[in-house]
Enzyme design. Sequence first.
Site, mmCIF file in Angstrom:
data_model
loop_
_atom_site.group_PDB
_atom_site.id
_atom_site.type_symbol
_atom_site.label_atom_id
_atom_site.label_comp_id
_atom_site.label_asym_id
_atom_site.label_seq_id
_atom_site.Cartn_x
_atom_site.Cartn_y
_atom_site.Cartn_z
ATOM 1 N N SER A 177 0.602 -9.998 -0.580
ATOM 2 C CA SER A 177 0.403 -8.549 -0.561
ATOM 3 C C SER A 177 0.709 -7.857 0.753
ATOM 4 O O SER A 177 0.911 -6.646 0.781
ATOM 5 C CB SER A 177 -1.029 -8.209 -1.000
ATOM 6 N N LYS A 228 0.793 -1.233 0.000
ATOM 7 C CA LYS A 228 0.000 0.000 0.000
ATOM 8 C C LYS A 228 0.831 1.292 0.000
ATOM 9 O O LYS A 228 0.332 2.333 -0.442
ATOM 10 C CB LYS A 228 -0.949 0.002 1.196
#
Length: 325
Positions: free
Chosen positions: A309, A54
């Site tokens: 992720s 992110k």
Amino acid sequence: MTTPPGIADIRAAALRLSGLIVETPLIESPELNKRFGARILFKPETLQRTGSFKFRGAYNKLSSLSDEERSRDVVAFSSGNHAQGVAASAAMFGVKAVIAMPTDAPAMKVGNVRKMGAEVVPFDRFRDDRVTVVRPYVERGMILVPPFDDPAIIAGQGTIGLELMAQAKALGVSLDAVVIPCGGGGLSSGISIAVKDASPGTAVWAVEPEHFDDTCRSLAKGVRVSIEPGHTSICDALLTTEPGAITFEINRRNLAGGIAVSDSAAAQAMRDAMAHLKLVVEPGGSVGLAALSSGEIELSGKCVAVVLSGGNVDFSTYAEIMAAA
């Protein structure tokens, strides 16, 4: 709808991020290769700044703002990983960040956001509308940094795809498929642009938790649809209710399909990542690995890349999942 980003936007994002991000490696496990009858290359964004992918999108978004816009400070909503990316980026630019976070967000994620200097505004994810929670700050003039449905955010996440394809080329391999965790679709859409630019024949798959498979359902119907309420999942990072408008338009064009995996499959994937890759992966970050056991992706003799992720998981949750093996 805002114009979706293209490969030029992703390359520009890579230049902005150069020297600030970790170029996460491609790693593999002989044991997992043997199990799946394929060569599986893992892209561990668990090793990225703030512990997830992110930061890439958040920093690219803030860097795309004018000095005047940044001077008004930023606001965001997130269950944790986007919050950390925004908090870290805001601190680097010397601006204030206010983050609305659900009350059931992992304590580690909330604590990290506060350590980075951001203000946390708690809300109930099942009762409150997160957009409504941040609206007073936006009306005050603060700049909203969305978690996924924004061209600069998508372009930042797409830098993973640039790295991935360059690293695969350096290894002398051609990727048959790329498998990506999916919440609102920013990660899968951004990566898919870069993958399809470099290798149009590579299949790109999005993976979601069961009952939060809004992208899967939307792809099947050809229009954006919402999930049915009343469910929960251990994959806190992926609990979106509907795909973004921009992300779905990209994913509709680029994805081979979507796959939904159970919490038990995600938990097993976390154990596999620890046992065979020596990586701590959070539940939502592990769903791509979990999807390899779904039978929905042709693996035999193939070369497949899987994005891990994020790795931001509370110690107690991780210990409980590891002990359940």
